[in-house]
Scaffold this motif. Structure first.
Motif, PDB file in Angstrom:
ATOM      1  N   THR A 148       1.364   5.708  -1.602  1.00 44.66           N
ATOM      2  CA  THR A 148       2.205   4.850  -0.765  1.00 44.66           C
ATOM      3  C   THR A 148       2.807   3.752  -1.637  1.00 44.66           C
ATOM      4  O   THR A 148       2.070   3.029  -2.314  1.00 44.66           O
ATOM      5  CB  THR A 148       1.378   4.241   0.377  1.00 44.66           C
ATOM      6  OG1 THR A 148       0.711   5.299   1.074  1.00 44.66           O
ATOM      7  CG2 THR A 148       2.258   3.464   1.332  1.00 44.66           C
ATOM      8  N   ALA A 195       0.798  -4.366   3.226  1.00 43.27           N
ATOM      9  CA  ALA A 195      -0.336  -4.220   2.307  1.00 43.27           C
ATOM     10  C   ALA A 195      -1.663  -4.279   3.063  1.00 43.27           C
ATOM     11  O   ALA A 195      -2.646  -3.654   2.657  1.00 43.27           O
ATOM     12  CB  ALA A 195      -0.284  -5.308   1.239  1.00 43.27           C
ATOM     13  N   LYS A 196      -1.676  -5.026   4.160  1.00 44.31           N
ATOM     14  CA  LYS A 196      -2.931  -5.146   4.919  1.00 44.31           C
ATOM     15  C   LYS A 196      -3.148  -3.962   5.856  1.00 44.31           C
ATOM     16  O   LYS A 196      -4.253  -3.419   5.940  1.00 44.31           O
ATOM     17  CB  LYS A 196      -2.904  -6.450   5.713  1.00 44.31           C
ATOM     18  CG  LYS A 196      -4.221  -6.782   6.378  1.00 44.31           C
ATOM     19  CD  LYS A 196      -4.240  -8.209   6.864  1.00 44.31           C
ATOM     20  CE  LYS A 196      -5.634  -8.587   7.353  1.00 44.31           C
ATOM     21  NZ  LYS A 196      -5.704  -9.962   7.823  1.00 44.31           N
ATOM     22  N   LEU A 222       1.780   0.329  -3.075  1.00 41.92           N
ATOM     23  CA  LEU A 222       1.531  -0.718  -2.080  1.00 41.92           C
ATOM     24  C   LEU A 222       0.196  -1.411  -2.319  1.00 41.92           C
ATOM     25  O   LEU A 222       0.055  -2.605  -2.072  1.00 41.92           O
ATOM     26  CB  LEU A 222       1.583  -0.101  -0.667  1.00 41.92           C
ATOM     27  CG  LEU A 222       1.315  -1.016   0.511  1.00 41.92           C
ATOM     28  CD1 LEU A 222       2.282  -2.204   0.552  1.00 41.92           C
ATOM     29  CD2 LEU A 222       1.407  -0.230   1.829  1.00 41.92           C
ATOM     30  N   ASN A 223      -0.774  -0.654  -2.829  1.00 46.76           N
ATOM     31  CA  ASN A 223      -2.091  -1.279  -3.005  1.00 46.76           C
ATOM     32  C   ASN A 223      -2.144  -2.217  -4.209  1.00 46.76           C
ATOM     33  O   ASN A 223      -3.192  -2.814  -4.482  1.00 46.76           O
ATOM     34  CB  ASN A 223      -3.215  -0.236  -3.037  1.00 46.76           C
ATOM     35  CG  ASN A 223      -3.129   0.707  -4.213  1.00 46.76           C
ATOM     36  OD1 ASN A 223      -2.418   0.445  -5.184  1.00 46.76           O
ATOM     37  ND2 ASN A 223      -3.844   1.817  -4.122  1.00 46.76           N
TER      38      ASN A 223
END
Lengths: 139, 93
Positions: free
Chosen positions: B15, B63-64, B87-88
């Motif tokens: 992602t 991100a959360k 994304l991480n």
């Protein structure tokens, strides 16, 4: 389109061997969400990019003392009715698989979506899961 | 970890956030970061200020929690892409 059962069965078995209840129908899911207390629901997946690390991380996390009282999985892309029922119970969470949801009295409290699993090792992911267990147990 | 699709590049299945030279960013599962396009699956997009959210606020939320997809597949031309980032790698606040 679901993959052949023969291909998917080892991925199911990996969690079944950990005594993770497999929810195959919407009724199974509804019953699971009615459990009082703490619970973890794993959205299992065929995806080799992330699920290959997710299942071992669940195995590691379940060695923790304060693991949830109820632990189950649904297989995204395979058991579609069960998966849709689980998504319907957690509409505030963007769907992703593999992913992990922690629950208290059937309500989501913590979420580890797929992107926080991707590219990480089982130990790292398990540390995140057990941190969620700790938080869940203490709140 | 290797996958069945290593020929599609190291970001395949990851992602990512695709930042561009426009006010719009994209978040989705990278299929391929190829020579002409970045191809995303299950993708969302956000334009700065949309829903009263800045781009930074949008990425922070993504991100959360991840994103709700608006597109099954998106092809983003490389001539608009300035950065593709997992994304991480964005901190969760």
């Amino acid at each position: 389109m679901p993959y052949p059962d023969l291909m998917v069965q080892p991925m199911r078995q990996e969690l079944i061997d950990l005594s993770v209840a497999e929810l195959r129908t919407a009724q199974d899911v509804d019953s699971f969400f009615e459990n009082p207390g703490t619970a973890m629901l794993v959205f299992n997946s065929v995806c080799g990019c992330a699920a290959g690390a997710a299942r071992p991380s669940v195995a590691l996390a379940l060695q923790a003392e304060n693991k949830p009282q109820h632990v189950a999985s649904v297989f995204a892309g395979q058991d579609t009715d069960a998966t849709e029922a689980a998504r319907a119970r957690t509409p505030q969470l963007p769907p992703s698989s593999p992913s992990i949801v922690l629950l208290k009295d059937g309500q989501p409290t913590h979420y580890i979506p797929r992107h926080r699993i991707e590219g990480r090792g089982p130990e790292e992911i398990a540390a995140d899961i057990t941190a969620c267990f700790d938080d869940l147990a203490n709140n | 970890m290797g996958t069945f699709h290593d020929h599609l590049g190291p970001l395949h299945g990851i992602t990512v956030v695709v930042q561009t030279n426009t006010p719009t960013v994209y978040v989705g599962r990278c299929h391929e970061a190829g020579p002409t396009h970045v191809i995303l699956h299950d993708a969302d997009q956000h334009t700065d200020g949309e829903n009263d959210q800045t781009t930074d606020q949008y990425i922070n939320q993504a991100a959360k929690w991840g994103v709700f997809k608006k597109h099954d597949t998106l092809r983003i031309p490389n001539d608009t892409v300035t950065q593709v980032t997992p994304l991480n790698q964005f901190p969760v606040n």
